[in-house]
Design a protein around this motif. Sequence first.
Motif, PDB file in Angstrom:
ATOM      1  N   ILE A 255     -75.010  19.875  -6.089  1.00 53.38           N
ATOM      2  CA  ILE A 255     -74.139  20.985  -6.850  1.00 53.38           C
ATOM      3  C   ILE A 255     -73.705  21.873  -5.957  1.00 53.38           C
ATOM      4  CG2 ILE A 255     -73.851  22.989  -8.502  1.00 53.38           C
ATOM      5  CD1 ILE A 255     -75.774  21.234 -10.444  1.00 53.38           C
ATOM      6  N   VAL A 256     -74.775  22.316  -4.958  1.00 55.90           N
ATOM      7  CA  VAL A 256     -74.761  23.195  -3.779  1.00 55.90           C
ATOM      8  C   VAL A 256     -73.600  22.758  -2.953  1.00 55.90           C
ATOM      9  CG1 VAL A 256     -76.061  24.259  -1.898  1.00 55.90           C
ATOM     10  CG2 VAL A 256     -77.151  24.052  -4.167  1.00 55.90           C
ATOM     11  N   LEU A 257     -73.870  21.219  -2.591  1.00 52.08           N
ATOM     12  CA  LEU A 257     -72.864  20.673  -1.443  1.00 52.08           C
ATOM     13  C   LEU A 257     -71.459  20.790  -2.067  1.00 52.08           C
ATOM     14  CD1 LEU A 257     -74.849  17.359  -0.387  1.00 52.08           C
ATOM     15  CD2 LEU A 257     -74.420  19.768   0.744  1.00 52.08           C
ATOM     16  N   ALA A 258     -71.255  20.546  -3.389  1.00 50.50           N
ATOM     17  CA  ALA A 258     -70.051  20.805  -4.261  1.00 50.50           C
ATOM     18  C   ALA A 258     -69.131  22.074  -3.649  1.00 50.50           C
ATOM     19  CB  ALA A 258     -70.076  20.256  -5.549  1.00 50.50           C
ATOM     20  N   LEU A 259     -70.208  23.063  -4.201  1.00 44.35           N
ATOM     21  CA  LEU A 259     -69.849  24.324  -4.044  1.00 44.35           C
ATOM     22  C   LEU A 259     -69.294  24.720  -2.788  1.00 44.35           C
ATOM     23  CD1 LEU A 259     -72.495  26.483  -5.780  1.00 44.35           C
ATOM     24  CD2 LEU A 259     -70.108  26.292  -6.301  1.00 44.35           C
ATOM     25  N   PHE A 260     -70.006  24.050  -1.689  1.00 44.53           N
ATOM     26  CA  PHE A 260     -69.344  24.091  -0.038  1.00 44.53           C
ATOM     27  C   PHE A 260     -68.215  23.644  -0.084  1.00 44.53           C
ATOM     28  CE2 PHE A 260     -69.141  22.809   4.308  1.00 44.53           C
ATOM     29  CZ  PHE A 260     -69.444  24.107   4.872  1.00 44.53           C
ATOM     30  N   GLY A 261     -68.138  22.437  -0.693  1.00 48.06           N
ATOM     31  CA  GLY A 261     -66.546  21.646  -0.458  1.00 48.06           C
ATOM     32  C   GLY A 261     -65.471  22.552  -1.316  1.00 48.06           C
ATOM     33  N   VAL A 262     -65.763  23.090  -2.569  1.00 47.74           N
ATOM     34  CA  VAL A 262     -64.808  24.031  -3.147  1.00 47.74           C
ATOM     35  C   VAL A 262     -64.582  25.245  -2.416  1.00 47.74           C
ATOM     36  CG1 VAL A 262     -64.294  25.441  -5.166  1.00 47.74           C
ATOM     37  CG2 VAL A 262     -65.477  23.363  -5.439  1.00 47.74           C
ATOM     38  N   GLY A 263     -65.512  25.725  -1.486  1.00 54.56           N
ATOM     39  CA  GLY A 263     -65.162  26.868  -0.798  1.00 54.56           C
ATOM     40  C   GLY A 263     -64.352  26.415   0.355  1.00 54.56           C
ATOM     41  N   MET A 264     -64.469  25.224   1.080  1.00 51.83           N
ATOM     42  CA  MET A 264     -63.636  24.876   2.045  1.00 51.83           C
ATOM     43  C   MET A 264     -62.281  24.698   1.900  1.00 51.83           C
ATOM     44  SD  MET A 264     -66.067  22.215   4.248  1.00 51.83           S
ATOM     45  CE  MET A 264     -64.607  21.637   5.487  1.00 51.83           C
ATOM     46  N   ASN A 265     -62.094  24.130   0.685  1.00 47.49           N
ATOM     47  CA  ASN A 265     -60.659  23.868   0.023  1.00 47.49           C
ATOM     48  C   ASN A 265     -59.866  25.162  -0.157  1.00 47.49           C
ATOM     49  OD1 ASN A 265     -59.910  21.020  -0.802  1.00 47.49           O
ATOM     50  ND2 ASN A 265     -62.068  20.932  -0.997  1.00 47.49           N
TER      51      ASN A 265
END
Length: 399
Positions: A255-265
């Motif tokens: 979930i934390v990694l997904a938040l990082f990915g959302v932030g990048m987008n």
Amino acid sequence: MPHEEVQAPAFLTPTAILLIQLALAVGGFGIGTGEFVIMGLLPDVAATYGVSIPMAGYVITAYALGVVVGAPIIAVLSARMPRRTLLLGLMATFAVGNILSAVAPDFLSFTILRFLTGLPHGAYFGVAALVAASLVPAHRRARAVGRVMLGLTIATLIGTPIATFLGQIFSWRSAFMLVGIIGAATVALLWWFQPRDTVREGASVRRELGAFGRVQVWLALAVAASGFGGMFSIFSYIAKTTTDVANLSVATVSIVLALFGVGMNVGNIVGSRLADLSLNGTIFGMLVFNVVVMTVFSLTAASPVMLCICVFLTGCGFAACPAVQTRLMDVAGDAQTLAAASTHSAFNMANALGAWLGGLVITWGFGYAATGYVGAVLSLVGLAVFALSVALEKKAVTA
């Protein structure tokens, strides 16, 4: 510097331009998926070849080395090649490299193939950015570059998790086969949608090498290497920070990694628009933003809520990427291809620098949360280098 004029036919419709950008972004999606999927499949690779996980990690280093080495060499050697032809060749090499990686019989051949597959990475993104920017008016260049980079950021959010899942269910080899298929699909899309172009007038190896004679090019690369190093200092150790500092479960790491990915987008989309309004303002503002966010990260990492917020905001720091890429294209003068491709060599150096320095502070006993302080310092270095670059630029104009 003047904006490079459109190299493709002038009759391209907005829809045709969008399809070209889509094809370029699909290539970025494939490259991003291929680069990051190995992180979650290292144990499987190690088991297949009978090596330790740390030794299996050498394949990540081999790929990164391929990116750093390949970008400038390919850019120089392809100076007299039409960009459409170059992009097709780069993506075909990437596709074949991943397909062969999927069937590599031993660890040595797999490592060599990962190095060879990394060679087209930087050159592809650099040339793709130039093509995208050349198809739109000057005030929309950063958004065009951002659309190409969107493929990379979406890969961190969707491509890598899906490929990792397939690799764990079936075999890690299937993940690389999937990436190879995406590369082959990109070749087909580029062949179909991107018009033929001609070699730029005056293009030569000597002119491309001239980029390295420009102080502003080196300063822009230094901003990329240091300014983005902070992001990787945090990201490289985020799993352990999540479990050991914030005391969250291992299942929460995804979930934390997904938040990082959302932030990048989010950062890529917003940052590309801001860069079209103010290129230098976006770079300066985002570097300051990173200093603040990464400092707060270290101070509050023990709080699960603050950890999640800061990881998302750290991903948003990617907003500076389209601006840095566009500025490098501006300061490169006639040596566009080499400069644009070298940006991604600098990003991989940022990856290595951030992970190394983050590992040092952890080894010295400061803990995983201290990686945020490392990121803040690196962002400050990037800010200082950028300030020097702008000052020299203003001095040159008034001289």
